[in-house]
Design a protein around this motif. Structure first.
Motif, PDB file in Angstrom:
ATOM      1  N   ASP A 102      -4.552  12.694  -5.993  1.00 36.64           N
ATOM      2  CA  ASP A 102      -4.814  11.199  -5.809  1.00 36.64           C
ATOM      3  C   ASP A 102      -6.320  11.073  -6.344  1.00 36.64           C
ATOM      4  OD1 ASP A 102      -5.609   8.735  -5.236  1.00 36.64           O
ATOM      5  OD2 ASP A 102      -5.085   8.978  -2.889  1.00 36.64           O
ATOM      6  N   PHE A 115      -7.553   8.294   5.340  1.00 33.67           N
ATOM      7  CA  PHE A 115      -6.198   8.004   4.815  1.00 33.67           C
ATOM      8  C   PHE A 115      -4.881   8.223   5.575  1.00 33.67           C
ATOM      9  CE2 PHE A 115      -7.134   9.583   0.159  1.00 33.67           C
ATOM     10  CZ  PHE A 115      -8.337   8.940   0.036  1.00 33.67           C
ATOM     11  N   ASP A 167       1.135   9.038  -0.613  1.00 36.10           N
ATOM     12  CA  ASP A 167       0.076   7.921  -1.426  1.00 36.10           C
ATOM     13  C   ASP A 167       0.297   6.633  -0.746  1.00 36.10           C
ATOM     14  OD1 ASP A 167      -1.799   7.486  -3.141  1.00 36.10           O
ATOM     15  OD2 ASP A 167      -0.882   7.364  -4.938  1.00 36.10           O
ATOM     16  N   HIS A 168      -0.836   5.983  -0.417  1.00 31.97           N
ATOM     17  CA  HIS A 168      -0.878   4.860   0.279  1.00 31.97           C
ATOM     18  C   HIS A 168      -0.207   4.795   1.529  1.00 31.97           C
ATOM     19  CE1 HIS A 168      -3.495   2.888  -2.430  1.00 31.97           C
ATOM     20  NE2 HIS A 168      -2.677   3.586  -3.683  1.00 31.97           N
ATOM     21  N   THR A 170       1.878   3.192   3.339  1.00 28.67           N
ATOM     22  CA  THR A 170       2.763   1.940   3.824  1.00 28.67           C
ATOM     23  C   THR A 170       4.223   1.892   3.659  1.00 28.67           C
ATOM     24  OG1 THR A 170       0.434   0.699   3.982  1.00 28.67           O
ATOM     25  CG2 THR A 170       2.607  -0.526   4.120  1.00 28.67           C
ATOM     26  N   LEU A 187       5.520   7.990  -2.676  1.00 30.68           N
ATOM     27  CA  LEU A 187       4.174   6.728  -2.608  1.00 30.68           C
ATOM     28  C   LEU A 187       4.737   5.674  -1.779  1.00 30.68           C
ATOM     29  CD1 LEU A 187       3.954   8.292  -5.633  1.00 30.68           C
ATOM     30  CD2 LEU A 187       2.700   5.857  -6.331  1.00 30.68           C
ATOM     31  N   HIS A 188       4.117   4.595  -1.646  1.00 27.60           N
ATOM     32  CA  HIS A 188       4.291   3.559  -0.565  1.00 27.60           C
ATOM     33  C   HIS A 188       5.608   2.902  -0.766  1.00 27.60           C
ATOM     34  CE1 HIS A 188       2.544   1.787  -3.853  1.00 27.60           C
ATOM     35  NE2 HIS A 188       3.052   0.475  -3.659  1.00 27.60           N
ATOM     36  N   ALA A 214       7.098   4.415  -6.015  1.00 34.25           N
ATOM     37  CA  ALA A 214       6.853   3.439  -4.971  1.00 34.25           C
ATOM     38  C   ALA A 214       8.125   2.435  -4.965  1.00 34.25           C
ATOM     39  CB  ALA A 214       5.637   2.438  -5.518  1.00 34.25           C
TER      40      ALA A 214
END
Length: 278
Positions: A102, A115, A167-168, A170, A187-188, A214
């Motif tokens: 990251d 995080f 990563d992120h 959400t 990823l999100h 993502a």
């Protein structure tokens, strides 16, 4: 003439834990630079002797609720670690993965404190251990809390390897029978879901060192081979052979993975020769 061997020095030798030593040094720096966080940093990091204890404290505080308070959650986490010390090794691999991959992470202490992807992953590691040990209601409680607080919904039965980065994070959803290998990056908005109302083994099996971009959806009891890339926004409905890049809706192979370790490289661009043919 007899040869006598030299015996090793007696006494205890303290184990060297470079990640924990880095976290403690970073915590000292934070306390010097930002006095308003002094109590928080001391209680979360410097008051503890092990990385495991620091992570348990931080996670229990984040999961704290009137239903089950932080003290009880922390005690349950400590009991799990006592029976399964290998989970501590996963913590270190996961922290190293975030630090390595990251570009927004400059210190090991950052994912530990802030995080939610790391926090959701650690919560799942505890929930999975409890699920495996037959404590399914508390495992489901942790899943519910993780979904509410971190926006990440991982069924406790899902099997996840070590060295992962969310990563992120959400909107990540991982179904009950899903499997994720070692050293992957998600990823999100990634979904590892079913493809209908079928029961039984119905979720994807992700190999080692896979990067999933993502918003990508991987649906059904299919396999994504080792060292693959799944482009952002793709919908994968069939098996993906190792070392491939897939993209599109529905996803198709558009070229090779482009490097030996896609999850570490984190290159999400399609190359000029990725024409959609294979």
């Amino acid at each position: 003439m007899a040869i006598t061997s030299q015996s090793a020095p007696s006494g205890n030798i303290e184990a060297y834990d470079p990640i924990w030593q880095s976290v403690r040094a970073e915590a000292e720096d934070v306390m010097s630079a930002e006095r308003a966080l002094g109590g928080f940093i001391y209680a979360t990091v410097l008051a503890h002797e092990r990385l495991e204890d620091s992570i348990c404290h931080r996670l229990a505080q984040r999961l704290n609720h009137a239903d089950v308070d932080a003290g009880l959650i922390g005690q349950i986490f400590a009991d799990v670690l006592r029976e399964r010390p290998e989970i501590g090794r996963c913590f270190r691999s996961d922290l190293a993965a975030v630090y390595d991959r990251d570009p927004a992470c400059h210190r090991y202490i950052e994912p530990l404190l802030y995080f939610k992807g790391f926090h959701a992953l650690v919560t799942h590691r505890f929930a999975h251990a409890l699920w495996t040990d037959g404590r399914r209601d508390f495992a489901l409680y942790l899943q519910s809390q993780s979904s509410r607080i971190f926006g990440v919904d991982i069924h406790p039965a899902a099997r996840i390897g070590r060295g992962l980065m969310f990563d992120h994070a959400t909107g990540i959803v991982v179904g009950e029978t899903a499997v994720i290998g070692d050293h992957c990056s998600l990823l999100h908005g990634v979904t590892l879901g079913g493809s209908g109302k079928e029961t039984g083994d119905r979720h994807p099996k992700i190999g080692d060192n896979v990067m999933i971009g993502a918003g990508a959806k991987v649906l059904g009891n299919i396999s994504v081979g080792n060292c693959c890339r799944v482009a952002a926004g793709s919908v994968v409905l069939q098996d993906v052979p190792p070392q491939s890049t897939v993209a599109g809706v529905p996803a198709r192979i558009v070229g090779p993975a482009g490097c030996p370790e896609p999850a570490r490289n984190m290159d999400q661009r399609l190359q000029p020769d990725d024409c959609g043919c294979c």
